[in-house]
Write a protein that holds these residues in place. Structure first.
Motif, PDB file in Angstrom:
ATOM      1  N   SER A 139      47.935  30.280  82.796  1.00  0.00           N
ATOM      2  CA  SER A 139      48.781  30.908  83.801  1.00  0.00           C
ATOM      3  C   SER A 139      49.943  31.654  83.149  1.00  0.00           C
ATOM      4  N   LYS A 140      50.586  31.031  82.176  1.00  0.00           N
ATOM      5  CA  LYS A 140      51.709  31.672  81.481  1.00  0.00           C
ATOM      6  C   LYS A 140      51.227  32.876  80.673  1.00  0.00           C
TER       7      LYS A 140
ATOM      8  N   LEU B 258      51.910  20.732  77.771  1.00  0.00           N
ATOM      9  CA  LEU B 258      51.462  21.933  78.454  1.00  0.00           C
ATOM     10  C   LEU B 258      49.942  21.862  78.559  1.00  0.00           C
TER      11      LEU B 258
ATOM     12  N   LYS C 246      48.095  25.545  82.702  1.00  0.00           N
ATOM     13  CA  LYS C 246      49.449  26.117  82.666  1.00  0.00           C
ATOM     14  C   LYS C 246      49.561  27.166  81.566  1.00  0.00           C
ATOM     15  N   LEU C 247      48.971  26.883  80.417  1.00  0.00           N
ATOM     16  CA  LEU C 247      48.995  27.833  79.307  1.00  0.00           C
ATOM     17  C   LEU C 247      48.312  29.133  79.710  1.00  0.00           C
TER      18      LEU C 247
ATOM     19  N   LYS D 100      50.801  35.810  83.081  1.00  0.00           N
ATOM     20  CA  LYS D 100      52.102  36.337  83.506  1.00  0.00           C
ATOM     21  C   LYS D 100      52.747  37.176  82.407  1.00  0.00           C
ATOM     22  N   ILE D 101      52.679  36.706  81.176  1.00  0.00           N
ATOM     23  CA  ILE D 101      53.247  37.462  80.059  1.00  0.00           C
ATOM     24  C   ILE D 101      52.508  38.783  79.881  1.00  0.00           C
TER      25      ILE D 101
END
Length: 71
Positions: A43-44, A36, A40-41, A47-48
């Motif tokens: 981005s996630k 990861l 990406k981390l 979103k969370i």
């Protein structure tokens, strides 16, 4: 130097090292099976946070507010 984990992920995920590996998952033999990146981390993480703030509880009385800590 970032003051906390959120600042570090933001810093490395947006400008400094978005394609650098942040987390690598290994199988039971120690072989890499997934990686990861900081981008990406980040981005996630966004979103969370959005889902926690906007999709939990009634709109008239939100369960979580900005600044609340979730464990």
């Amino acid at each position: 130097m970032p003051k906390n984990l959120i600042e570090a992920i933001h810093r490395y995920g947006t400008a400094s090292f978005p394609k650098a590996a942040a987390v690598t998952m290994l199988d039971h033999h120690g072989k890499s099976i997934s990686t990861l990146t900081y981008g990406k981390l980040y981005s996630k993480m966004i979103k969370i946070a959005y889902n926690l703030l906007n999709r939990i509880g009634p709109k008239s009385d939100p369960v979580l507010r900005p600044g609340n800590k979730v464990g």
